[in-house]
Structures are given as structure tokens and as C-alpha cells.
Enzyme design. Structure first.
Site, PDB file in Angstrom:
ATOM      1  N   ALA A 102       0.816  -1.098  -0.096  1.00  0.00           N
ATOM      2  CA  ALA A 102      -0.133   0.019  -0.039  1.00  0.00           C
ATOM      3  C   ALA A 102       0.729   1.416  -0.078  1.00  0.00           C
ATOM      4  O   ALA A 102       0.395   2.308   0.144  1.00  0.00           O
ATOM      5  CB  ALA A 102      -0.747   0.085   1.215  1.00  0.00           C
ATOM      6  N   HIS A 111      -0.241   8.364   3.269  1.00  0.00           N
ATOM      7  CA  HIS A 111       1.110   8.242   3.774  1.00  0.00           C
ATOM      8  C   HIS A 111       2.092   9.134   3.221  1.00  0.00           C
ATOM      9  O   HIS A 111       2.127   9.426   1.895  1.00  0.00           O
ATOM     10  CB  HIS A 111       1.568   6.646   3.609  1.00  0.00           C
ATOM     11  CG  HIS A 111       0.776   5.752   3.875  1.00  0.00           C
ATOM     12  ND1 HIS A 111       0.363   5.503   5.361  1.00  0.00           N
ATOM     13  CD2 HIS A 111       0.025   4.849   3.377  1.00  0.00           C
ATOM     14  CE1 HIS A 111      -0.526   4.292   5.408  1.00  0.00           C
ATOM     15  NE2 HIS A 111      -0.682   4.076   4.208  1.00  0.00           N
ATOM     16  N   ASN A 132       1.770  -2.046   8.230  1.00  0.00           N
ATOM     17  CA  ASN A 132       2.752  -2.923   7.856  1.00  0.00           C
ATOM     18  C   ASN A 132       3.687  -2.038   6.838  1.00  0.00           C
ATOM     19  O   ASN A 132       4.609  -2.398   6.558  1.00  0.00           O
ATOM     20  CB  ASN A 132       2.081  -4.010   6.780  1.00  0.00           C
ATOM     21  CG  ASN A 132       1.235  -5.019   7.828  1.00  0.00           C
ATOM     22  OD1 ASN A 132       2.001  -5.758   8.547  1.00  0.00           O
ATOM     23  ND2 ASN A 132       0.022  -5.026   7.779  1.00  0.00           N
TER      24      ASN A 132
HETATM   25  N1  NDP Z   1       2.023  -4.609   3.441  1.00  0.00           N
HETATM   26  C1  NDP Z   1       1.165  -3.891   2.999  1.00  0.00           C
HETATM   27  O1  NDP Z   1       1.280  -2.875   2.194  1.00  0.00           O
HETATM   28  C2  NDP Z   1      -0.207  -4.059   3.302  1.00  0.00           C
HETATM   29  C3  NDP Z   1      -0.399  -5.305   4.337  1.00  0.00           C
HETATM   30  N2  NDP Z   1      -1.886  -5.688   4.663  1.00  0.00           N
HETATM   31  C4  NDP Z   1      -1.983  -6.980   5.557  1.00  0.00           C
HETATM   32  O2  NDP Z   1      -2.237  -7.811   4.500  1.00  0.00           O
HETATM   33  C5  NDP Z   1      -3.071  -8.762   5.374  1.00  0.00           C
HETATM   34  C6  NDP Z   1      -4.336  -9.229   4.533  1.00  0.00           C
HETATM   35  O3  NDP Z   1      -4.976  -7.984   4.384  1.00  0.00           O
HETATM   36  P1  NDP Z   1      -6.607  -8.225   4.078  1.00  0.00           P
HETATM   37  O4  NDP Z   1      -6.731  -8.975   2.926  1.00  0.00           O
HETATM   38  O5  NDP Z   1      -7.217  -6.668   3.995  1.00  0.00           O
HETATM   39  O6  NDP Z   1      -7.051  -8.782   5.384  1.00  0.00           O
HETATM   40  P2  NDP Z   1      -8.709  -9.383   5.519  1.00  0.00           P
HETATM   41  O7  NDP Z   1      -8.658  -9.327   7.319  1.00  0.00           O
HETATM   42  O8  NDP Z   1      -9.576  -9.060   4.857  1.00  0.00           O
HETATM   43  O9  NDP Z   1      -8.150 -11.008   5.202  1.00  0.00           O
HETATM   44  C7  NDP Z   1      -7.691 -11.807   6.061  1.00  0.00           C
HETATM   45  C8  NDP Z   1      -8.205 -13.226   5.567  1.00  0.00           C
HETATM   46  O10 NDP Z   1      -7.196 -14.345   6.458  1.00  0.00           O
HETATM   47  C9  NDP Z   1      -8.062 -15.268   6.644  1.00  0.00           C
HETATM   48  N3  NDP Z   1      -7.584 -16.219   7.603  1.00  0.00           N
HETATM   49  C10 NDP Z   1      -7.588 -15.923   8.989  1.00  0.00           C
HETATM   50  N4  NDP Z   1      -6.987 -16.902   9.472  1.00  0.00           N
HETATM   51  C11 NDP Z   1      -7.076 -18.027   8.922  1.00  0.00           C
HETATM   52  C12 NDP Z   1      -6.552 -19.490   8.721  1.00  0.00           C
HETATM   53  N5  NDP Z   1      -5.953 -20.011   9.779  1.00  0.00           N
HETATM   54  N6  NDP Z   1      -6.263 -20.143   7.565  1.00  0.00           N
HETATM   55  C13 NDP Z   1      -6.584 -19.422   6.407  1.00  0.00           C
HETATM   56  N7  NDP Z   1      -7.236 -18.298   6.261  1.00  0.00           N
HETATM   57  C14 NDP Z   1      -7.066 -17.457   7.452  1.00  0.00           C
HETATM   58  C15 NDP Z   1      -9.577 -14.622   7.171  1.00  0.00           C
HETATM   59  O11 NDP Z   1     -10.490 -15.653   6.929  1.00  0.00           O
HETATM   60  P3  NDP Z   1     -11.971 -15.515   7.463  1.00  0.00           P
HETATM   61  O12 NDP Z   1     -12.517 -14.831   6.466  1.00  0.00           O
HETATM   62  O13 NDP Z   1     -12.264 -16.998   7.586  1.00  0.00           O
HETATM   63  O14 NDP Z   1     -11.862 -14.411   8.640  1.00  0.00           O
HETATM   64  C16 NDP Z   1      -9.408 -13.553   6.086  1.00  0.00           C
HETATM   65  O15 NDP Z   1     -10.236 -13.973   5.008  1.00  0.00           O
HETATM   66  C17 NDP Z   1      -3.240  -8.369   6.690  1.00  0.00           C
HETATM   67  O16 NDP Z   1      -2.116  -8.854   7.558  1.00  0.00           O
HETATM   68  C18 NDP Z   1      -2.913  -6.970   6.477  1.00  0.00           C
HETATM   69  O17 NDP Z   1      -2.572  -6.219   7.688  1.00  0.00           O
HETATM   70  C19 NDP Z   1      -2.743  -4.988   4.303  1.00  0.00           C
HETATM   71  C20 NDP Z   1      -2.683  -3.789   3.573  1.00  0.00           C
HETATM   72  C21 NDP Z   1      -1.241  -3.330   3.013  1.00  0.00           C
HETATM   73  O1  OAA Z   2       0.134  -0.879   6.155  1.00  0.00           O
HETATM   74  C1  OAA Z   2      -1.165  -1.509   6.060  1.00  0.00           C
HETATM   75  O2  OAA Z   2      -1.140  -2.567   6.792  1.00  0.00           O
HETATM   76  C2  OAA Z   2      -2.258  -0.882   5.508  1.00  0.00           C
HETATM   77  C3  OAA Z   2      -2.055   0.630   5.134  1.00  0.00           C
HETATM   78  O3  OAA Z   2      -1.567   1.372   5.811  1.00  0.00           O
HETATM   79  C4  OAA Z   2      -2.862   1.027   3.954  1.00  0.00           C
HETATM   80  O4  OAA Z   2      -3.528   0.202   3.354  1.00  0.00           O
HETATM   81  O5  OAA Z   2      -2.591   2.206   3.758  1.00  0.00           O
END
Ligand code: NDP
Ligand code: OAA
Length: 272
Positions: free
Chosen positions: A126, A224, A194
Site C-alpha cells: 500500500a 502516507h 505494515n
Molecule cells: N504490506 C502492506 O502494504 C499491506 C499489508 N496488509 C496486510 O495484509 C494482510 C491481508 O489484508 P486483508 O486482505 O485486508 O485482510 P482481511 O482481514 O480482509 O483478510 C484476512 C483473511 O485471512 C483469513 N484467515 C484468518 N485465519 C486463517 C487461517 N487460519 N487459515 C486461512 N485463512 C485465514 C481470514 O479468513 P476469515 O474470512 O475466515 O476470517 C480473512 O479472510 C493483513 O495482515 C494486513 O494487515 C494490508 C494492507 C497493506
Molecule cells: O500498512 C497497512 O497494513 C495498510 C495501510 O496502511 C494502507 O492500506 O494504507
């Protein structure tokens, strides 16, 4: 020389805002890439979510991904990072990590990657400009400063707010809720910042990078601002992320992963 013919088999760990978009894009067709498997905890729910795909991937659990895939994209809660990444790395394969904050408490994964010839890839996600930050880090970086402004609903529930009894519901003007390092933010804002950790890993690390977080009722995008001072260049960058159905996650996150995957098989690769 032999052309690479077998498509790279992609696995997705977590079918939330990012995982669903990624599955749909891979299913629509990407050169040299195929969606092989998705790890979920509720198979019936996943079947309903992915029912419109042309080709249903194998639905498995986290442990099942490494065998079925060449590259696994981690897009699940950060607490699951080691369980997702370790088996993939032990098979000398690649894990694309979105929960980059969780890397800081699982740095042993780098040793696992080294020992088995695996790769941990952290996409820009992001954020923006990690290419420039990486290039600057080849010289001397004096400072990296990041200021994040998020709408209230993009921050609600963060551990830092709960632990420090900080109330942001109903605020009418911007409030600074955190000032510190990405290392501290990775604990207090595991699902919100993140990006700050990814920036720090590209640049001067999670302790020297400085970070401010504002809860801002005047913005509707996760915003950001980054300023870098280095001996090669001074640069300022801003990104305003349109949230997905998950208010914490910007739409561009999945697209960043898609661009990362596309590059793995592209004959022309642009950007650092
Ligand atoms: N690096 C970056 O720039 C960014 C990083 N992120 C990170 O990316 C990750 C994903 O984001 P996002 O898609 O929005 O998150 P969501 O919360 O929308 O999705 C996470 C998914 O993980 C699933 N999950 C939880 N436990 C398990 C398990 N044991 N086995 C399989 N699946 C599981 C959940 O399932 P269920 O539907 O069953 O709850 C859910 O569907 C997050 O950690 C977020 O913080 C996000 C944005 C930017
Ligand atoms: O870093 C993250 O997990 C998400 C974030 O800031 C963004 O989507 O802008």
C-alpha cells in the site's frame, strides 16, 4: 536455452480483501502464472466466495500450500506468518509477505530462506517508492520520516489504542495518536502499519525510521507522506489509498502483489 514453459503455481493464504482480488485476477488469466491453491479455514464459505471463478483452485489449509505451489502469497493475519512462510521456505520456494510487520518478530525466517534457497519477497504493497528507498540505501541515508493519516474506521480496534485507552470515535479534528518507530508500530498497529515496516526494511531499519500516526476525520483515504534524506537524493512522496471493503487495507495492495507476481515471469522488468 530452454524457454520457461511451466506456469508458476501461485498459492494464496487468506481469502480476505487482498486474497479475493488476487484470486479473481489470476483466474482471469496472467501470462505464465496459474492459481493453484487457496488456504482457508472455512471451505464452504470459500466455495461461495470463489464460485464465480472459471477454474476453482484447490482449497486447502495453510500447511497444504507449500506442496501445491511455487509461490505463496501471505495475505492473512500477521500472527499466521511463520506457519505460512516456514514450510514454503523449507522447500526452497518463494513467499510474498504482506504482513510485513510480523517479519520483525520472525526474522529467523530469513535464516530458513537462506538455508533452503527460498525467498521472502516484500512488495511495496500500500506504499510507494520503495524502489527509490532501496536505491538510496545503496549509499548513505540520513533520515526517513513517515506521517500516516487514516480515517477513524481504518484505525479502530488497534492494540495500541486499546492498551493506552485512546478514544478516537467521534473526534472532529485530526489527533496524533502515535509517534515512534515502525518496530513499535508493528506491535501496536499490526493490521494498520505494515507499510511503515516495509519502508524501514527498504531503508534504514525499523528503529531509525520515524513514524507519526494521526486519526484524521477530515480524510477518507489512508494517506502516507514520506520524506527521505540521503547522499544521493532528497525525496518526498505521498500516497492516498482508497480503502477496500476492509477499511484498514488500500485497494492498491492487491494490485501491488499482482504487479510483483507478473514481474516474476515477465521478459521486461521495469523498476528496481
Ligand atoms: N504490506 C502492506 O502494504 C499491506 C499489508 N496488509 C496486510 O495484509 C494482510 C491481508 O489484508 P486483508 O486482505 O485486508 O485482510 P482481511 O482481514 O480482509 O483478510 C484476512 C483473511 O485471512 C483469513 N484467515 C484468518 N485465519 C486463517 C487461517 N487460519 N487459515 C486461512 N485463512 C485465514 C481470514 O479468513 P476469515 O474470512 O475466515 O476470517 C480473512 O479472510 C493483513 O495482515 C494486513 O494487515 C494490508 C494492507 C497493506
Ligand atoms: O500498512 C497497512 O497494513 C495498510 C495501510 O496502511 C494502507 O492500506 O494504507
Amino acid at each position: 536455452m530452454q524457454a520457461q514453459t511451466r506456469p508458476l503455481r501461485i498459492g494464496i493464504a487468506g481469502l480476505g480483501a487482498v486474497g479475493k482480488k488476487l484470486a479473481e485476477t489470476l483466474d482471469a488469466g496472467m501470462d505464465g502464472l496459474v492459481l493453484s491453491a487457496v488456504a482457508v479455514r472455512d471451505t464452504a464459505k470459500a466455495q461461495a466466495t470463489l464460485g464465480h471463478l472459471k477454474q476453482m483452485p484447490v482449497l486447502t489449509d495453510i500447511a497444504g500450500l507449500a506442496e501445491l505451489c511455487d509461490v505463496v502469497v501471505e495475505c492473512a493475519p500477521g500472527a499466521l506468518l511463520p506457519a505460512i512462510a516456514r514450510p514454503v521456505l523449507e522447500q526452497g520456494k518463494t513467499v510474498v509477505v504482506l504482513s510485513s510487520g510480523a517479519l520483525l518478530t520472525n526474522m529467523d525466517l530469513i535464516e530458513v530462506a537462506k538455508a533452503h534457497g527460498g525467498t521472502i519477497s516484500v512488495p511495496t504493497g500500500a506504499l510507494l517508492g520503495l524502489d527509490a528507498v532501496c536505491a538510496a540505501a545503496e549509499g548513505e541515508i540520513q533520515s526517513v520520516r513517515m506521517v500516516t493519516r487514516k480515517p477513524v474506521k481504518g484505525l479502530l480496534g488497534a492494540k495500541y489504542l486499546v492498551d493506552n485507552n485512546i478514544q478516537i470515535e467521534g473526534i472532529t479534528e485530526p489527533v496524533q495518536i502515535f509517534k515512534g518507530s515502525p518496530r513499535e508500530a508493528a506491535v501496536g498497529f499490526a493490521a494498520n502499519l505494515n507499510v511503515a515496516v516495509a519502508l524501514s526494511l527498504a531503508g534504514i531499519g525499523p528503529d531509525r525510521t520515524t513514524l507519526e500516526v494521526w486519526a484524521d476525520p477530515t480524510v477518507d483515504k489512508n494517506t502516507h507522506n514520506i520524506e527521505v534524506v540521503s547522499d544521493a537524493a532528497l525525496f518526498s512522496m505521498q500516497i492516498q489509498n482508497i480503502p477496500t471493503e476492509n477499511p484498514k487495507t488500500g485497494r492498491i495492495t492487491a494490485q501491488s502483489v499482482i504487479a510483483t507476481l507478473r514481474k516474476m515471469r515477465a521478459p521486461l522488468r521495469v523498476g528496481t
